[in-house]
Design a protein around this motif. Structure first.
Motif, mmCIF file in Angstrom:
data_model
loop_
_atom_site.group_PDB
_atom_site.id
_atom_site.type_symbol
_atom_site.label_atom_id
_atom_site.label_comp_id
_atom_site.label_asym_id
_atom_site.label_seq_id
_atom_site.Cartn_x
_atom_site.Cartn_y
_atom_site.Cartn_z
ATOM 1 N N GLU A 224 0.820 -1.204 0.000
ATOM 2 C CA GLU A 224 0.000 0.000 0.000
ATOM 3 C C GLU A 224 0.857 1.259 0.000
ATOM 4 O O GLU A 224 2.003 1.252 0.446
ATOM 5 C CB GLU A 224 -0.933 0.016 1.226
ATOM 6 C CG GLU A 224 -2.004 -1.046 1.177
ATOM 7 C CD GLU A 224 -3.064 -0.841 2.241
ATOM 8 O OE1 GLU A 224 -3.071 0.231 2.888
ATOM 9 O OE2 GLU A 224 -3.894 -1.750 2.430
ATOM 10 N N MET A 225 0.263 2.331 -0.495
ATOM 11 C CA MET A 225 0.921 3.624 -0.483
ATOM 12 C C MET A 225 0.376 4.442 0.682
ATOM 13 O O MET A 225 -0.808 4.354 1.007
ATOM 14 C CB MET A 225 0.672 4.367 -1.798
ATOM 15 C CG MET A 225 1.075 3.569 -3.035
ATOM 16 S SD MET A 225 2.772 2.962 -2.962
ATOM 17 C CE MET A 225 3.647 4.519 -2.913
ATOM 18 N N PRO A 226 1.214 5.225 1.344
ATOM 19 C CA PRO A 226 0.741 6.004 2.497
ATOM 20 C C PRO A 226 -0.142 7.174 2.070
ATOM 21 O O PRO A 226 0.021 7.733 0.986
ATOM 22 C CB PRO A 226 2.042 6.498 3.134
ATOM 23 C CG PRO A 226 2.995 6.576 1.990
ATOM 24 C CD PRO A 226 2.652 5.439 1.071
ATOM 25 N N VAL A 227 -1.069 7.531 2.926
ATOM 26 C CA VAL A 227 -1.846 8.750 2.731
ATOM 27 C C VAL A 227 -0.893 9.931 2.882
ATOM 28 O O VAL A 227 -0.101 9.973 3.828
ATOM 29 C CB VAL A 227 -2.969 8.849 3.784
ATOM 30 C CG1 VAL A 227 -3.722 10.169 3.643
ATOM 31 C CG2 VAL A 227 -3.916 7.671 3.657
ATOM 32 N N PRO A 228 -0.896 10.892 1.953
ATOM 33 C CA PRO A 228 -0.013 12.055 2.114
ATOM 34 C C PRO A 228 -0.228 12.717 3.476
ATOM 35 O O PRO A 228 -1.370 12.924 3.903
ATOM 36 C CB PRO A 228 -0.438 12.969 0.974
ATOM 37 C CG PRO A 228 -0.989 12.048 -0.054
ATOM 38 C CD PRO A 228 -1.672 10.949 0.703
ATOM 39 N N PRO A 229 0.831 13.039 4.197
ATOM 40 C CA PRO A 229 0.701 13.613 5.549
ATOM 41 C C PRO A 229 -0.186 14.856 5.590
ATOM 42 O O PRO A 229 -0.894 15.082 6.577
ATOM 43 C CB PRO A 229 2.142 13.944 5.938
ATOM 44 C CG PRO A 229 2.964 12.995 5.153
ATOM 45 C CD PRO A 229 2.244 12.808 3.846
ATOM 46 N N SER A 230 -0.181 15.669 4.522
ATOM 47 C CA SER A 230 -0.963 16.908 4.548
ATOM 48 C C SER A 230 -2.461 16.651 4.571
ATOM 49 O O SER A 230 -3.243 17.516 4.950
ATOM 50 C CB SER A 230 -0.618 17.763 3.329
ATOM 51 O OG SER A 230 -0.940 17.074 2.132
ATOM 52 N N GLN A 231 -2.893 15.441 4.149
ATOM 53 C CA GLN A 231 -4.306 15.121 4.202
ATOM 54 C C GLN A 231 -4.739 14.759 5.615
ATOM 55 O O GLN A 231 -5.928 14.704 5.906
ATOM 56 C CB GLN A 231 -4.613 13.960 3.242
ATOM 57 C CG GLN A 231 -4.432 14.331 1.790
ATOM 58 C CD GLN A 231 -4.925 13.249 0.850
ATOM 59 O OE1 GLN A 231 -5.755 12.426 1.233
ATOM 60 N NE2 GLN A 231 -4.435 13.270 -0.379
ATOM 61 N N ILE A 232 -3.770 14.509 6.485
ATOM 62 C CA ILE A 232 -4.073 14.232 7.889
ATOM 63 C C ILE A 232 -3.831 15.467 8.740
ATOM 64 O O ILE A 232 -4.613 15.789 9.642
ATOM 65 C CB ILE A 232 -3.210 13.060 8.401
ATOM 66 C CG1 ILE A 232 -3.437 11.824 7.529
ATOM 67 C CG2 ILE A 232 -3.511 12.750 9.869
ATOM 68 C CD1 ILE A 232 -2.480 10.691 7.814
ATOM 69 N N ASN A 233 -2.767 16.195 8.449
ATOM 70 C CA ASN A 233 -2.428 17.426 9.178
ATOM 71 C C ASN A 233 -2.121 18.512 8.157
ATOM 72 O O ASN A 233 -1.097 18.474 7.478
ATOM 73 C CB ASN A 233 -1.215 17.183 10.080
ATOM 74 C CG ASN A 233 -0.802 18.435 10.849
ATOM 75 O OD1 ASN A 233 -1.493 19.457 10.819
ATOM 76 N ND2 ASN A 233 0.325 18.338 11.540
ATOM 77 N N SER A 234 -3.017 19.476 8.038
ATOM 78 C CA SER A 234 -2.888 20.500 7.002
ATOM 79 C C SER A 234 -1.673 21.399 7.198
ATOM 80 O O SER A 234 -1.281 22.119 6.284
ATOM 81 C CB SER A 234 -4.147 21.365 6.972
ATOM 82 O OG SER A 234 -4.341 22.018 8.227
ATOM 83 N N SER A 235 -1.046 21.379 8.378
ATOM 84 C CA SER A 235 0.111 22.248 8.599
ATOM 85 C C SER A 235 1.393 21.688 7.983
ATOM 86 O O SER A 235 2.421 22.358 7.964
ATOM 87 C CB SER A 235 0.326 22.475 10.100
ATOM 88 O OG SER A 235 0.681 21.264 10.740
ATOM 89 N N VAL A 236 1.317 20.444 7.503
ATOM 90 C CA VAL A 236 2.497 19.859 6.849
ATOM 91 C C VAL A 236 2.630 20.493 5.470
ATOM 92 O O VAL A 236 1.759 20.359 4.611
ATOM 93 C CB VAL A 236 2.364 18.335 6.732
ATOM 94 C CG1 VAL A 236 3.579 17.753 6.007
ATOM 95 C CG2 VAL A 236 2.217 17.698 8.109
#
Length: 663
Positions: A224-236
């Motif tokens: 699997e590919m990871p969910v982009p971090p910015s979709q979990i925390n917009s401050s990334v």
């Protein structure tokens, strides 16, 4: 109790501070160096296993050779009975996993700083051909000053180790690389993948892949590919996201190829400069990432997707119809369109005003040179290069280096800093690091000549040379009061305030001369020779001493060793003397009632005086003086009476110096 054990005759176990799959860690006291240490003990069930024992031993040998401010120091290791143990630096702080659980996602700059410091630790290990294999937040210790240390090289292995063929996956499933899951040979890029997962968790507050068991998580690492971090925390921000996702590429060839390369990129990011990192080769969309459970199997195609807008995680997106200008669906939960000053427009205006104000404040701070505010770390005791790298990882590049002598810090280490650690500073502020040049060299001076001088003159010469003197008085042939020896030779260079010992003559070394009057020539010679004196002979007639006995000696009392003592041997009575007796007997001394000379007792011991008086026909009577007389040894004659002549059979009273009588 386990806590009362002393390992290796040195490490007193105090209390348990942690445990893992292979070992338990105790706080302990090093009774030799009197310091607190951490002692890692292999669990009993593994101690008898040769494979695990070899792995444990290898951990100690590998970790002991790694020196870095970002790696937990290993002091010692050994085996006590059936117990294998490693002695490590005791750290105060908390592990990164606990910190994430307590505080959630971290600030992006902090994420990059932690990543940069872990890279510094990995770089040292990789240069020693050691792959950590278990990089995870539980093995990252956050110290009170905010810096980290990488712990637990428990499953690290040297590249050429015979253990390399062991295909067991020993790392934690949430952080293992795809190739580690497959049991393939590992290199530095495997640690970089795990570090990418750690930074992902720091940035989002959660791991990229999770499941009900280790197998399902490991499969997701591969497929699997990871969910982009910015979709979990917009401050990334995009730059940090690209860095993290490149670390987590499935193909090791697409990752950063070394810890040094990754560290350089992270430091560039921290300095605010443009980061040249391409978009990840594969990312997963928001819909699949936000709670989707389907497994996306990797295929041969390569997808390039733009980074989703950060706002998608904080506001519900408009429906596709609304995006196209149509009416929104009544089931999507959005308010109907209001062309007046409704709540939505008011909120938008407020948000816009706040944004303008925030931008103005930011622009003003940049124009005035304030820069970003960060906490200044305490760098005392750090190596210069590591200290500068730490500051750069925070975005501080204006670093001034000075040097001075310092007795507390080793050469090359930071001994002072401005500003002090713990203060808030701007990244544009100047930071001054004072680097120790080691202990200040001692001031030296030249030792003066002391031999031949008086003690007073010697002390004056030493004082002028900034030296200290210590005088010892001994008997010597040199003039009394004259220096005849010094402990450090004239002309030598020594440190100021060095103590120079020197010897002052007390005059010749004198000792008691035995009294030999009345003794035979042979006995008198033996007495004087054994006492350290030379003997010379003379002869003369004597009416007092028998022929062949000593009638006189040149020295009595005390004399220097090797002094020549002349003894005069009696030839008996002079021929023609009316009292002459042709025999060899005592002559007049044996005539009862006759008047004869009382022999001189000077220099004799009590026993010698008693013998001389009896030989002369007198009755000796002895008494002891009250205390000793200066210059006369105990048990030696002080005085006698009568002197001159007396009748044979008379009592001669002799006073000897106080002491135990001679035998």
């Amino acid at each position: 109790m386990e806590q009362q054990r002393v390992l290796g005759g040195r490490y007193l176990l105090k209390d348990k501070v942690g445990s893992g799959g292979m070992a338990t860690v105790y706080r302990a006291q090093d009774q030799v160096l009197d310091r607190t240490v951490a002692v890692k003990i292999m669990l009993p069930q593994y101690a008898g296993d040769a494979t695990f024992a070899a792995r444990f031993k290898q951990e100690a040998q590998a970790a002991a050779g790694l020196q870095s401010p970002y790696i937990v120091g290993v002091y010692d290791w050994g085996k006590d009975g059936d117990t294998y143990y490693i002695v490590m630096e005791y750290l105060r702080g908390t592990d990164l996993k606990s910190g994430i659980r307590s505080h959630g996602a971290l600030d992006p700059k902090k994420v990059a700083q932690i990543g940069s410091q872990i890279c510094a630790a990995l770089s040292v290990a990789h240069k020693h051909e050691i792959v950590h294999r278990d990089i995870k937040p539980q093995n990252i210790m956050v110290q009170p000053d905010g810096n980290i240390k990488v712990m637990d090289f428990g499953i690290a292995r040297a590249k050429n180790s015979h253990l390399t063929q062991d295909n067991n996956v020993l790392g934690t499933a949430h952080y293992v690389s795809p190739e580690q899951t497959r049991g393939q040979e590992l290199g530095p890029t495997s640690d970089i993948y795990s570090l990418g997962v750690v930074m992902y968790e720091c940035a989002t507050g959660r791991v990229p892949f999770d499941g009900d068991d280790a197998i399902s998580v490991a499969l997701k690492q591969v497929n699997e590919m990871p969910v982009p971090p910015s979709q979990i925390n917009s401050s990334v921000d995009p730059s940090l996201e690209r860095i993290i996702l490149r670390c987590m590429e499935k193909d090791p060839a697409n990752r950063f190829q070394s810890a040094e390369e990754l560290r350089g990129v992270l430091n560039t990011y921290l300095s605010g400069r443009t980061v040249d990192v391409p978009e990840p080769t594969r990312v997963i969309g928001a819909a699949a990432g936000m709670g989707a459970t389907e497994t996306r199997v990797m295929n041969d195609s390569t997808q390039m997707m733009a980074r989703p807008a950060a706002a998608q995680t904080t506001a519900r997106p408009a429906s596709r119809n609304a995006a196209r200008g149509g009416a929104p669906s009544s089931t999507n939960g959005f308010e109907p369109v209001d062309n007046g000053m409704g709540k939505g427009k008011i909120a938008a205006i407020v948000v816009g005003v706040i944004a303008v104000i925030a931008f103005a404040v930011f622009a003003a701070s940049q124009f005035l040179g304030g820069g970003e505010t960060v906490d200044m770390p305490s760098l005392i005791g750090w190596e210069q290069e590591a200290a500068v790298d730490n500051l750069r990882s925070l975005g501080i590049t204006n670093v001034e280096i000075t040097q001075e002598f310092n007795d507390e810090q080793d050469e090359g280490k930071v001994c002072d800093q401005t500003p002090d650690g713990g203060r808030s500073v701007h990244t544009t502020d100047k930071v001054t690091l004072v680097i120790s040049k080691g202990e200040k060299p001692a001031e030296t001076t030249t030792v003066p000549k002391l031999v031949g001088r008086t003690q007073e003159a010697a002390e004056a010469a030493l004082k002028q040379a900034n030296l200290k003197g210590k005088a010892v008085t001994e008997a010597n042939d040199a003039d009394k009061g004259e220096v005849f020896e010094q402990s450090i030779a004239e002309g030598e260079e020594v440190e100021v305030d060095t103590v120079v010992e020197y010897k002052v003559s007390a005059g010749p070394d004198e000792q008691a001369v035995p009294g030999v009057l009345g003794m035979t020539k042979a006995k008198a010679s033996n007495e004087l020779t054994n006492a350290g004196f030379k003997v010379a002979y003379a002869e003369d007639y004597s009416d007092e001493y028998d022929k062949g006995t000593v009638m006189a000696q040149s020295h009595t009392g005390t004399a220097a060793p090797d002094t020549e003592i002349t003894i005069t041997i009696s030839k008996g009575k002079k021929p023609g003397n009316d009292d002459d007796d042709s025999s060899d007997n005592s002559g007049s001394s044996s005539q009862t009632g006759g008047s004869v000379s009382v022999p001189s007792l000077s220099g004799m011991t009590k026993a010698q005086a008693e013998s001389a008086l009896k030989n002369a026909g007198f009755v000796p009577s002895f008494s002891y003086a009250d205390g000793t007389n200066e210059g006369i040894h105990p048990d030696y004659v002080i005085s006698w009476s009568p002197t001159g002549s007396a009748k044979t059979g008379d009592t001669i009273n002799v006073v000897v110096a106080y002491g135990e009588p001679s035998e």
